[in-house]
Design a protein around this motif. Structure first.
Motif, PDB file in Angstrom:
ATOM      1  N   ASP A 242       9.918 -10.885   1.547  1.00 57.30           N
ATOM      2  CA  ASP A 242       8.609 -11.115   2.157  1.00 57.30           C
ATOM      3  C   ASP A 242       8.500 -10.393   3.493  1.00 57.30           C
ATOM      4  OD1 ASP A 242       7.769 -12.675   0.054  1.00 57.30           O
ATOM      5  OD2 ASP A 242       8.337 -14.570   0.983  1.00 57.30           O
ATOM      6  N   ALA A 243       9.608 -10.353   4.240  1.00 61.61           N
ATOM      7  CA  ALA A 243       9.605  -9.641   5.526  1.00 61.61           C
ATOM      8  C   ALA A 243       9.386  -8.144   5.314  1.00 61.61           C
ATOM      9  CB  ALA A 243      10.916  -9.890   6.263  1.00 61.61           C
ATOM     10  N   ASP A 244       9.960  -7.607   4.244  1.00 56.56           N
ATOM     11  CA  ASP A 244       9.736  -6.197   3.929  1.00 56.56           C
ATOM     12  C   ASP A 244       8.265  -5.925   3.643  1.00 56.56           C
ATOM     13  OD1 ASP A 244      12.484  -5.587   4.114  1.00 56.56           O
ATOM     14  OD2 ASP A 244      12.810  -6.207   2.047  1.00 56.56           O
ATOM     15  N   LEU A 245       7.676  -6.782   2.836  1.00 58.35           N
ATOM     16  CA  LEU A 245       6.269  -6.596   2.491  1.00 58.35           C
ATOM     17  C   LEU A 245       5.371  -6.736   3.714  1.00 58.35           C
ATOM     18  CD1 LEU A 245       5.990  -8.507  -0.916  1.00 58.35           C
ATOM     19  CD2 LEU A 245       6.198  -6.058  -0.533  1.00 58.35           C
ATOM     20  N   GLU A 246       5.770  -7.603   4.635  1.00 60.49           N
ATOM     21  CA  GLU A 246       4.946  -7.839   5.814  1.00 60.49           C
ATOM     22  C   GLU A 246       4.771  -6.564   6.645  1.00 60.49           C
ATOM     23  OE1 GLU A 246       2.302 -10.077   7.728  1.00 60.49           O
ATOM     24  OE2 GLU A 246       3.461 -10.742   5.975  1.00 60.49           O
ATOM     25  N   PRO A 251      -2.411  -1.839   9.073  1.00 65.64           N
ATOM     26  CA  PRO A 251      -3.302  -0.827   8.454  1.00 65.64           C
ATOM     27  C   PRO A 251      -2.924   0.605   8.801  1.00 65.64           C
ATOM     28  CG  PRO A 251      -4.413  -2.005  10.246  1.00 65.64           C
ATOM     29  CD  PRO A 251      -3.134  -2.735   9.985  1.00 65.64           C
ATOM     30  N   LYS A 252      -2.050   0.785   9.807  1.00 62.95           N
ATOM     31  CA  LYS A 252      -1.572   2.139  10.100  1.00 62.95           C
ATOM     32  C   LYS A 252      -0.718   2.692   8.959  1.00 62.95           C
ATOM     33  CE  LYS A 252      -1.454   1.640  15.146  1.00 62.95           C
ATOM     34  NZ  LYS A 252      -0.572   1.628  16.348  1.00 62.95           N
ATOM     35  N   VAL A 253      -0.120   1.806   8.167  1.00 63.70           N
ATOM     36  CA  VAL A 253       0.689   2.233   7.035  1.00 63.70           C
ATOM     37  C   VAL A 253      -0.259   2.596   5.895  1.00 63.70           C
ATOM     38  CG1 VAL A 253       2.485   1.597   5.389  1.00 63.70           C
ATOM     39  CG2 VAL A 253       2.611   0.772   7.747  1.00 63.70           C
ATOM     40  N   LYS A 254      -0.410   3.876   5.656  1.00 63.95           N
ATOM     41  CA  LYS A 254      -1.414   4.343   4.682  1.00 63.95           C
ATOM     42  C   LYS A 254      -0.906   4.300   3.245  1.00 63.95           C
ATOM     43  CE  LYS A 254      -4.483   5.506   7.798  1.00 63.95           C
ATOM     44  NZ  LYS A 254      -4.833   6.922   8.033  1.00 63.95           N
ATOM     45  N   ALA A 255       0.418   4.438   3.057  1.00 63.20           N
ATOM     46  CA  ALA A 255       0.941   4.574   1.692  1.00 63.20           C
ATOM     47  C   ALA A 255       2.346   3.989   1.600  1.00 63.20           C
ATOM     48  CB  ALA A 255       0.965   6.041   1.277  1.00 63.20           C
ATOM     49  N   LEU A 256       2.705   3.594   0.404  1.00 64.65           N
ATOM     50  CA  LEU A 256       4.050   3.112   0.077  1.00 64.65           C
ATOM     51  C   LEU A 256       4.586   3.973  -1.058  1.00 64.65           C
ATOM     52  CD1 LEU A 256       6.428   1.052   0.038  1.00 64.65           C
ATOM     53  CD2 LEU A 256       5.036  -0.332  -1.538  1.00 64.65           C
ATOM     54  N   PHE A 257       5.736   4.609  -0.811  1.00 64.49           N
ATOM     55  CA  PHE A 257       6.371   5.442  -1.823  1.00 64.49           C
ATOM     56  C   PHE A 257       7.620   4.732  -2.334  1.00 64.49           C
ATOM     57  CE2 PHE A 257       4.733   9.863  -0.270  1.00 64.49           C
ATOM     58  CZ  PHE A 257       3.432   9.419  -0.418  1.00 64.49           C
ATOM     59  N   VAL A 278       1.842  -7.379  -5.872  1.00 59.45           N
ATOM     60  CA  VAL A 278       0.479  -7.327  -6.423  1.00 59.45           C
ATOM     61  C   VAL A 278      -0.445  -8.243  -5.641  1.00 59.45           C
ATOM     62  CG1 VAL A 278      -0.925  -7.886  -8.440  1.00 59.45           C
ATOM     63  CG2 VAL A 278       1.232  -6.649  -8.734  1.00 59.45           C
ATOM     64  N   GLU A 279      -0.004  -9.456  -5.388  1.00 61.02           N
ATOM     65  CA  GLU A 279      -0.818 -10.411  -4.631  1.00 61.02           C
ATOM     66  C   GLU A 279      -1.078  -9.898  -3.220  1.00 61.02           C
ATOM     67  OE1 GLU A 279      -2.916 -13.965  -3.713  1.00 61.02           O
ATOM     68  OE2 GLU A 279      -2.341 -13.010  -5.614  1.00 61.02           O
ATOM     69  N   PHE A 280      -0.050  -9.332  -2.610  1.00 66.53           N
ATOM     70  CA  PHE A 280      -0.181  -8.808  -1.253  1.00 66.53           C
ATOM     71  C   PHE A 280      -1.218  -7.685  -1.205  1.00 66.53           C
ATOM     72  CE2 PHE A 280       0.974  -5.653   1.924  1.00 66.53           C
ATOM     73  CZ  PHE A 280       1.091  -6.422   3.081  1.00 66.53           C
ATOM     74  N   VAL A 281      -1.125  -6.739  -2.128  1.00 69.93           N
ATOM     75  CA  VAL A 281      -2.054  -5.607  -2.119  1.00 69.93           C
ATOM     76  C   VAL A 281      -3.475  -6.066  -2.392  1.00 69.93           C
ATOM     77  CG1 VAL A 281      -2.681  -3.477  -3.312  1.00 69.93           C
ATOM     78  CG2 VAL A 281      -0.292  -3.909  -2.711  1.00 69.93           C
ATOM     79  N   LYS A 282      -3.641  -6.936  -3.344  1.00 73.50           N
ATOM     80  CA  LYS A 282      -4.988  -7.360  -3.730  1.00 73.50           C
ATOM     81  C   LYS A 282      -5.658  -8.192  -2.643  1.00 73.50           C
ATOM     82  CE  LYS A 282      -4.593  -7.083  -8.751  1.00 73.50           C
ATOM     83  NZ  LYS A 282      -4.697  -7.796 -10.039  1.00 73.50           N
ATOM     84  N   THR A 283      -4.894  -8.979  -1.917  1.00 74.84           N
ATOM     85  CA  THR A 283      -5.493  -9.884  -0.937  1.00 74.84           C
ATOM     86  C   THR A 283      -5.496  -9.324   0.476  1.00 74.84           C
ATOM     87  OG1 THR A 283      -3.374 -11.029  -0.625  1.00 74.84           O
ATOM     88  CG2 THR A 283      -4.877 -11.920  -2.283  1.00 74.84           C
ATOM     89  N   ARG A 284      -4.511  -8.439   0.782  1.00 78.11           N
ATOM     90  CA  ARG A 284      -4.383  -8.002   2.175  1.00 78.11           C
ATOM     91  C   ARG A 284      -4.482  -6.488   2.372  1.00 78.11           C
ATOM     92  NH1 ARG A 284       0.720 -11.019   4.720  1.00 78.11           N
ATOM     93  NH2 ARG A 284      -0.201 -10.118   6.618  1.00 78.11           N
ATOM     94  N   ARG A 285      -4.104  -5.696   1.370  1.00 77.01           N
ATOM     95  CA  ARG A 285      -4.113  -4.250   1.537  1.00 77.01           C
ATOM     96  C   ARG A 285      -4.676  -3.541   0.300  1.00 77.01           C
ATOM     97  NH1 ARG A 285      -1.479  -1.236   5.086  1.00 77.01           N
ATOM     98  NH2 ARG A 285      -3.072   0.212   4.343  1.00 77.01           N
ATOM     99  N   PRO A 286      -5.919  -3.832  -0.053  1.00 70.04           N
ATOM    100  CA  PRO A 286      -6.490  -3.167  -1.233  1.00 70.04           C
ATOM    101  C   PRO A 286      -6.642  -1.662  -1.060  1.00 70.04           C
ATOM    102  CG  PRO A 286      -8.173  -4.384  -0.026  1.00 70.04           C
ATOM    103  CD  PRO A 286      -6.862  -4.774   0.572  1.00 70.04           C
TER     104      PRO A 286
END
Length: 543
Positions: A242-246, A251-257, A278-286
């Protein structure tokens, strides 16, 4: 540390460059001793898939007869081009006459795969056979340039199994057939820059440890990206916490490779972590751009790619190289869902940015604003001006078609199980040679492995020894000692942003018996460090 080498001079080199020095040392040691030279530093498998290749070479012979039907000048070695009408019937007859013990291999497979494709996808038989025969002789530029019509349909279905067997998305992907996964990386980086989706000074996140070029390309002047490491550790079974996902919430992080399963960790993202992402992207970083490189997914049963769960956000990369033993064929794919955030971002860009970007494509379409992101990747891969000759060569696309069809016809997945069995046996040999116990992990593809000396010495010997090693042993010493003393080449883990005192071993490219020898050599190096520690403390070497 090897006496004759200053290891500090290698610190900033790619592991694929360091390997050249390791090879020299290992070959020298093998030459002067009875030890075998063992290079487990590359991931090229030492097996090949035969059925599709047999069909390919027979298809080539048939295609020549098709070309000669149109025109044949044997005295100068000139023929016409394959023609479509009646080609399906002629192919079936050709395969029938080639069957039997005296005939060339591949006839049964070729006839069966053509019928399989016609029935499964509803192809017009002559049209499909013409794509195969015209493609294999390579007499035209690719058309469509992105991917041949029948090939795209077949590859799409194969990739839904290879990348999304555990969770097939209810969406269609556009596919660009490219020259292997490495070309896919180059084209994607270039396209993201050209569309202003990633700009110099922007920040991206890398799921580390990761394939070295993903670490090196963002630092090039061409891209000048800032990087945040989203690191999965062995202590966490190489899973994102969870700390990694946080870290991705900024919003400065534009992409995840991502490379999934990892290279070199060889562990796939777990369903639980995938669900949290999936939950993180859909709710916080679409708006988060995701690139997922899933080359090794076929070595994990029921593999679930991020692209299957977040198709709108994801650019998918897959290469046929490792699974089919065809690195020399250079067969790769880029996948982008028909509905995606990339087209939306391009459409919603500021007017000044849109005008600059659209000006790139005015020679290709009267309405650049409607030019899809996937087609922009194609155009940018040929610097736009050469778009008319874009695309993967037709013989390569035919080989891609045949690999895909043979795998889909293998209902019992016998080939997949056998490949997985090869890797599992080699992994077991290495672990037994090292004398350690590794818990079973169904997400581990066993294509590579990280030999983390710090982790294992901490577990079996203690923190004090680890501390001494980190103070007195250069991280590269592990790889160099294995080469210089044992004739073994393993790449340094630090080059993949893995732990410093680690090495990467490939389970794909050596005979089974080599891995027990590698395990014993790794154990000997670890024991040598422990003995050096004990000697420094005035302790008995056997205490």
């Amino acid at each position: 540390m090897p006496d004759t080498l200053n290891l500090h001079k290698f610190e900033h080199l790619s592991p694929f460059q360091i390997k050249d020095e390791l090879i020299k040392l290992a070959q020298k040691e093998a030459h002067k001793s009875t030890l075998p030279y063992l290079n487990a530093g590359r991931g090229n498998p030492n097996w090949i898939a035969t059925k599709a290749r047999e069909a390919f070479f027979l298809l080539g012979q048939f295609a020549m007869t098709e070309a000669q039907r149109h025109r044949n000048e044997p005295q100068v070695g000139l023929a016409g081009t394959p023609q479509g009408p009646g080609s399906y019937g002629r192919l079936k007859a050709y395969c029938a006459t080639s069957q039997g013990q005296s005939g060339p291999p591949g006839a049964d497979t070729l006839a069966a795969m053509v019928d399989f494709a016609v029935q499964k996808f509803g192809f017009t038989p002559d049209d499909f056979v013409l794509e195969l025969t015209d493609g294999i002789v390579g007499d035209h530029y690719p058309m469509p340039d992105r991917c041949l019509e029948h090939n795209e349909i077949i590859v799409h279905e194969y990739l839904m199994w290879a990348m999304c067997a555990g969770h097939r998305p209810d969406t269609k992907f556009d596919i660009y057939a490219v020259e292997g996964g490495t070309a896919a990386m180059c084209y994607i980086f270039k396209a993201l820059k050209n569309q202003r989706l990633l700009n110099a000074g922007d920040t991206i996140a890398l799921g580390t440890p990761i394939f070295t070029p993903y670490l090196e390309m963002p630092e090039l002047e061409d891209y000048a990206l800032n990087v945040v490491d989203v690191s999965s550790e062995e202590e966490d079974n190489f899973q994102l916490t969870d700390a990694d996902l946080e870290q991705l919430a900024d919003p400065k992080v534009k992409a995840l490779f991502l490379v999934n399963p990892g290279n070199p960790s060889a562990v796939a993202m777990s369903p639980e972590v995938l669900a949290r992402l999936v939950e993180f992207v859909k709710t916080r970083r679409p708006d988060l751009i995701i690139l997922t490189d899933d080359v090794y997914g076929t070595f994990v049963p029921n593999f679930q790619s991020v692209m299957g769960h977040l198709p709108e956000n994801t650019i998918g990369v897959y290469s046929y190289s490792k699974y089919f033993g065809c690195t020399g064929w250079r067969l790769g794919t880029i996948l982008v869902a028909e509905n995606n955030i990339f087209d939306k971002m391009i459409a919603e860009a500021p007017a000044e940015v849109k005008a600059k970007v659209e000006a790139r494509y005015t020679t290709l379409t009267p309405d650049p604003s409607s030019f899809k992101f996937i087609d922009r990747i194609v155009a940018d891969s040929r610097d736009v001006a050469l778009n008319h000759t874009a695309g993967l060569s037709l013989p390569q696309q035919v080989m891609m078609t045949l690999f895909s069809l043979v795998e889909m016809m293998d209902e019992d997945k016998s080939y997949q199980a056998f490949c997985q069995g090869i890797l599992e046996h080699r992994f077991t040999e290495l672990v037994e040679g090292m004398g350690i116990e590794v818990p079973e992990n169904p997400l581990f593809d066993r294509y590579y492995g990280i030999l983390d000396f710090e982790f294992w010495l901490r577990k079996y010997v203690g923190e004090e020894v680890v501390g001494w090693i980190k103070e007195n042993v250069h991280p590269l010493d592990i790889s160099f000692k294995l080469a210089q003393d044992h004739g073994i080449v393993l790449l340094n883990g630090s080059g993949f942003d893995a732990p410093n005192w680690s090495a990467r071993v490939s389970f794909a490219n050596l005979d089974d018996s080599a891995y027990r020898q590698i395990g014993r050599a790794v154990r000997a190096v670890a024991i040598g460090y422990v003995q050096a520690y004990r000697a420094s403390k005035g302790l008995s070497l056997h205490g």
